[in-house]
Design a protein around this motif. Sequence first.
Motif, PDB file in Angstrom:
ATOM      1  N   ALA A 165      16.241  40.883  10.353  1.00  0.00           N
ATOM      2  CA  ALA A 165      16.485  40.840   8.911  1.00  0.00           C
ATOM      3  C   ALA A 165      16.623  39.403   8.431  1.00  0.00           C
ATOM      4  O   ALA A 165      16.141  39.048   7.347  1.00  0.00           O
ATOM      5  CB  ALA A 165      17.744  41.635   8.569  1.00  0.00           C
ATOM      6  N   ALA A 166      17.274  38.554   9.228  1.00  0.00           N
ATOM      7  CA  ALA A 166      17.427  37.143   8.855  1.00  0.00           C
ATOM      8  C   ALA A 166      16.062  36.458   8.752  1.00  0.00           C
ATOM      9  O   ALA A 166      15.815  35.670   7.832  1.00  0.00           O
ATOM     10  CB  ALA A 166      18.313  36.426   9.870  1.00  0.00           C
ATOM     11  N   LEU A 167      15.176  36.760   9.698  1.00  0.00           N
ATOM     12  CA  LEU A 167      13.825  36.192   9.649  1.00  0.00           C
ATOM     13  C   LEU A 167      13.109  36.601   8.368  1.00  0.00           C
ATOM     14  O   LEU A 167      12.493  35.772   7.687  1.00  0.00           O
ATOM     15  CB  LEU A 167      13.011  36.668  10.859  1.00  0.00           C
ATOM     16  CG  LEU A 167      13.316  36.043  12.216  1.00  0.00           C
ATOM     17  CD1 LEU A 167      12.510  36.744  13.304  1.00  0.00           C
ATOM     18  CD2 LEU A 167      12.993  34.553  12.206  1.00  0.00           C
ATOM     19  N   LEU A 168      13.198  37.876   8.044  1.00  0.00           N
ATOM     20  CA  LEU A 168      12.489  38.390   6.878  1.00  0.00           C
ATOM     21  C   LEU A 168      13.076  37.849   5.575  1.00  0.00           C
ATOM     22  O   LEU A 168      12.330  37.467   4.663  1.00  0.00           O
ATOM     23  CB  LEU A 168      12.526  39.919   6.882  1.00  0.00           C
ATOM     24  CG  LEU A 168      11.752  40.630   5.767  1.00  0.00           C
ATOM     25  CD1 LEU A 168      10.323  40.121   5.671  1.00  0.00           C
ATOM     26  CD2 LEU A 168      11.780  42.136   5.990  1.00  0.00           C
ATOM     27  N   LEU A 169      14.392  37.760   5.494  1.00  0.00           N
ATOM     28  CA  LEU A 169      15.018  37.245   4.270  1.00  0.00           C
ATOM     29  C   LEU A 169      14.695  35.765   4.069  1.00  0.00           C
ATOM     30  O   LEU A 169      14.489  35.314   2.933  1.00  0.00           O
ATOM     31  CB  LEU A 169      16.525  37.476   4.312  1.00  0.00           C
ATOM     32  CG  LEU A 169      16.971  38.928   4.126  1.00  0.00           C
ATOM     33  CD1 LEU A 169      18.489  39.048   4.274  1.00  0.00           C
ATOM     34  CD2 LEU A 169      16.540  39.483   2.772  1.00  0.00           C
ATOM     35  N   GLY A 170      14.641  35.001   5.157  1.00  0.00           N
ATOM     36  CA  GLY A 170      14.253  33.601   5.033  1.00  0.00           C
ATOM     37  C   GLY A 170      12.825  33.459   4.518  1.00  0.00           C
ATOM     38  O   GLY A 170      12.526  32.599   3.677  1.00  0.00           O
ATOM     39  N   PHE A 171      11.945  34.319   5.004  1.00  0.00           N
ATOM     40  CA  PHE A 171      10.554  34.324   4.534  1.00  0.00           C
ATOM     41  C   PHE A 171      10.477  34.697   3.052  1.00  0.00           C
ATOM     42  O   PHE A 171       9.726  34.089   2.278  1.00  0.00           O
ATOM     43  CB  PHE A 171       9.744  35.314   5.379  1.00  0.00           C
ATOM     44  CG  PHE A 171       8.337  35.517   4.901  1.00  0.00           C
ATOM     45  CD1 PHE A 171       7.361  34.553   5.123  1.00  0.00           C
ATOM     46  CD2 PHE A 171       7.982  36.675   4.216  1.00  0.00           C
ATOM     47  CE1 PHE A 171       6.048  34.743   4.682  1.00  0.00           C
ATOM     48  CE2 PHE A 171       6.684  36.872   3.777  1.00  0.00           C
ATOM     49  CZ  PHE A 171       5.718  35.901   4.011  1.00  0.00           C
ATOM     50  N   ILE A 172      11.270  35.679   2.646  1.00  0.00           N
ATOM     51  CA  ILE A 172      11.268  36.114   1.241  1.00  0.00           C
ATOM     52  C   ILE A 172      11.776  35.008   0.323  1.00  0.00           C
ATOM     53  O   ILE A 172      11.206  34.765  -0.743  1.00  0.00           O
ATOM     54  CB  ILE A 172      12.113  37.390   1.080  1.00  0.00           C
ATOM     55  CG1 ILE A 172      11.404  38.575   1.759  1.00  0.00           C
ATOM     56  CG2 ILE A 172      12.370  37.698  -0.402  1.00  0.00           C
ATOM     57  CD1 ILE A 172      12.249  39.827   1.847  1.00  0.00           C
TER      58      ILE A 172
END
Length: 272
Positions: free
Chosen positions: A9-16
């Motif tokens: 989730a941290a990876l995806l939120l950083g990308f967003i």
Amino acid sequence: MTNTMPHGAALLLGFIREAEVGSSDRASYDVIYAHKQNALAKPLTTMTLGEVIAAQKTWSRAHGSSAAGGYQFMRATLLGLLREIPGLNEEQIFDPALQDSLGLHLLNRRGFESFVSGEISLSEFGRRLAMEWASLPVLAESEGEWRRVKRGQSYYAGDGLNRALVKPGKLEAVLQEVLAASRSSDAASGSAGDVLSSTVRPELRRKPVARSGRFWTWLLTAGGTIITALKELNLVALDWRVQLAILMTIVGFAIYAISSMPAVRVAIGLGR
């Protein structure tokens, strides 16, 4: 990101965040739509949630949108989260930790857990993310908010305001990375759980009573003691009641010794 944030989730939120505001650093949390944050009386991350919502009333007219923070929360979205999340209130500071928490809530609402568990496809999760964040593209042709949209377009294409800022291949690559990270975390958690269970409850692996060396040692010792006692005490010459008392005492000690063994107690239901 907080330490409790799932790695995927941290990876995806950083990308967003990077897709929405152009960066994923600490400054990304202070951004408002059109990068007009310098016009604010104080940084966004020092304002309370209530102050942000109140200020957003004029942003749509002044800037074109009420989007605020690293995840570009719309005013309607924040109002909805206030009603939806227990414990969330207008007095909380709109800092990075709170924004990450709200971002994670939005991910879960769009099916993050179902995605990492394999219940929904990568393409479907991509469509759901595009419904939440206009900068992300749909990964397959589908019905958008205003019209049918092609792969790579924003779900909101056609509104004259939004367009996808990320190539569909990039989003797919990130989602694959998110899947790998989530599964690695699950595997690590499972291994830790196996180790923990094996150390906390070692008694679950006790040998059966019939295979216990200690059991047979006590049994043979008791038998040998009785035989020796019969020989040494010349019990034949004693009154039968005395013989019985001596035998009962020896047998009683043997039974107590054997029954005190954990494996035996489990087998006869006296304890664990």
